[in-house]
Design a protein around this motif. Sequence first.
Motif, PDB file in Angstrom:
ATOM      1  N   UNK A 145       0.950  -1.062  -0.081  1.00 15.39           N
ATOM      2  CA  UNK A 145      -0.064  -0.031  -0.029  1.00 15.39           C
ATOM      3  C   UNK A 145       0.939   1.370  -0.026  1.00 15.39           C
ATOM      4  N   UNK A 146       0.442   2.426  -0.646  1.00  8.77           N
ATOM      5  CA  UNK A 146       1.288   3.519  -0.752  1.00  8.77           C
ATOM      6  C   UNK A 146       1.456   3.839  -1.967  1.00  8.77           C
ATOM      7  N   UNK A 147       2.475   4.954  -2.238  1.00  6.83           N
ATOM      8  CA  UNK A 147       2.706   5.356  -3.667  1.00  6.83           C
ATOM      9  C   UNK A 147       3.920   4.972  -4.253  1.00  6.83           C
ATOM     10  N   UNK A 148       4.342   3.721  -3.583  1.00  2.00           N
ATOM     11  CA  UNK A 148       5.522   3.575  -4.081  1.00  2.00           C
ATOM     12  C   UNK A 148       5.984   3.134  -5.489  1.00  2.00           C
ATOM     13  N   UNK A 149       4.723   2.768  -6.151  1.00  2.00           N
ATOM     14  CA  UNK A 149       4.828   2.359  -7.763  1.00  2.00           C
ATOM     15  C   UNK A 149       4.905   3.577  -8.383  1.00  2.00           C
ATOM     16  N   UNK A 150       4.669   4.712  -8.117  1.00  2.00           N
ATOM     17  CA  UNK A 150       4.539   6.069  -8.921  1.00  2.00           C
ATOM     18  C   UNK A 150       5.645   6.905  -8.335  1.00  2.00           C
ATOM     19  N   UNK A 151       6.439   6.581  -7.504  1.00  2.00           N
ATOM     20  CA  UNK A 151       7.422   7.324  -7.060  1.00  2.00           C
ATOM     21  C   UNK A 151       8.741   6.674  -7.428  1.00  2.00           C
ATOM     22  N   UNK A 152      10.063   7.227  -7.197  1.00  3.16           N
ATOM     23  CA  UNK A 152      11.033   6.982  -7.541  1.00  3.16           C
ATOM     24  C   UNK A 152      11.662   5.723  -6.621  1.00  3.16           C
ATOM     25  N   UNK A 153      11.333   5.764  -5.284  1.00  6.07           N
ATOM     26  CA  UNK A 153      11.530   4.742  -4.396  1.00  6.07           C
ATOM     27  C   UNK A 153      10.690   3.522  -4.307  1.00  6.07           C
ATOM     28  N   UNK A 154      10.822   2.400  -5.075  1.00  7.05           N
ATOM     29  CA  UNK A 154       9.922   1.457  -4.707  1.00  7.05           C
ATOM     30  C   UNK A 154       9.594   0.657  -3.471  1.00  7.05           C
ATOM     31  N   UNK A 155      10.369   0.895  -2.676  1.00  8.34           N
ATOM     32  CA  UNK A 155      10.386   0.443  -1.386  1.00  8.34           C
ATOM     33  C   UNK A 155       9.549   1.279  -0.339  1.00  8.34           C
TER      34      UNK A 155
END
Length: 448
Positions: free
Chosen positions: A101-111
Motif C-alpha cells: 500500500x502507498x505510492x511506491x509504484x509511482x515514485x522513485x523509491x519502490x520500497x
Amino acid sequence: MDPCPFVRLTVGGLALKIPVASKPARTVVHPSTSPCFCKIKLKNFLLQTAIVPYIPPDSQFPEGHAQAPAATFHLSKSDIEKLAGKSLFAGKPHLKISIYTGRGATSCGLNSGRLLGKLSVPLDLAGAEAKACVFHNGWVSVGKDTKGSSAQFHLNVKAEPDPRFVFQFDGAPECSPQVFQIQGNIRQPVFTCKFSFRSNADRNQRSRSLQSEPGGSRGWLSSFGSERERPGKERKGWSITVHDLSGSPVAAASMVTPFVASPGSDRVSRSNPGSWLILRPGDGTWKPWGRLEAWRERGATDGLGYRFELIPNNSAAGIVLAESTLSCSKGGKFVVDLGASAGNSTNGRSTPGNAASPACSPRGSGDFGYGLWPYCMYRGFVMSASVEREGSKSGKATVEVSVQHVNCTEDAAAFVALSAAVDLSMDACRLFSQKLRKELCQPHDLHS
C-alpha cells in the motif's frame, strides 16, 4: 522449418479489497485514496511492478472490464527447462507476488510502500508449449490486521503457446551478412543482406517510380523524409536490401532522413531525428510498410531513443507500435509487443501508453485479447531483436517474430530489415566526435 516453441506467461486482472474494519493508522495512506502496487518476480527474470486498483469491499471484480496485463514473461524452451530445474528436490517453479500500500509504484523509491502481504503461485509449465493453461483466476486472502481480517487480492495468471520464427545475422548489417533461421541446434540460411550507399540518381529514380503510382500524389521521399542536403555533420544515404536465396529482393530499409548533429553539438537530437523507411515489394516497386525514427537521448541515460510506426496503405500518418530507449553502453532488445504493460518496459521493451488512446489501440490494449486498432493487423507479441552495444563488432543479432504475423517470405524479411535498421541506428546516432567503422563511411569520407 518449424518455429521455435515459446510460452507467454501473463499476469493480469489485478484488484484489491481491504475490509473497512481494518482501518490503517493515520501514518498510513488508505488504498482507496492512494494506489497500491505489487512486485512480481519469476526466477531468472527481471522484477516487474504494477499498479493494483482498489475495489470497495462490497463490490465484485468486473470480469468483462478490459485491462492490460500487469506483467508479461516470454519463456523460451531453455527458460522453461531452467525454471523446472534438474534436481529431484527442485519442485515446481513459482511466481512470487508482494503487495504494497502507498505510492511506491509511482515514485522513485519502490520500497517506500507498506508491505500488505505476499503470495506464491505454483506453475506447471510442462504442457504450456502446446496448449493454454490457467494457474490462478480469482481472489486470494493476503495479510491480516490486528483483528484477524484479511485483504482480498484478485489476479489471473495464465500461460499461452507463443511460437516464433528465430533468425540470426551472421555479421553486422553493414557487412552484408547472411541471415539464418534457427531451430534448436539447426541453422539454415534463408536471406542475404546487401548494404549500400544510395546515390542521388537512386533517390530520384525511386522517388519517380513511386510518385507515378495511381492515386499517389507524392513519392515516399517527400512524404516520409527529407533527402535535401544539409550543412554540417550528417550521416545519410544508408540502405540495406534483404534478398531471398534466389536473389530476389524481398524487403529493404532505406535512410530517408539524414542523421544530423543538432546545432552546437555532436549528437542527433530528439527534436530532429533521423529516419528510415522499411519497404516491401509490391506491384513492381517498393512500398512503405513502416517508419523508424531514432535519436540520441541526453542526460544520464545516454541511450538510443526510437519510435516505430506502421504505415497503412502508403499513408503519411503512421500508427505508433513501439517507442522507447536502448542503452548505448549495454545494448538491449528492440521489442514490438502490443500486449505488454508499458510500465514494465526495460531496455526497449515498450509500447507507449496513452490514456487518450482507444482501448483497442496499440497504446491501450484490452485484457489478454489485445483488440485491434483499425487498420492494424498486429496483436500481442509481434517481434523482438537483440541490439548490441555501441561500437560492438560481433554482429550476431537475433530476431524473433511471432508465427501469427508471418504468412510469407516477405513478412519475415520486413522484420529482418527493421532489425537491421535499428542496429544501424545505433551507429548513425553515435556522437559525431567518434569515428565509424570503415564499412559505414563513404569513399570520399575515408580519404578526407
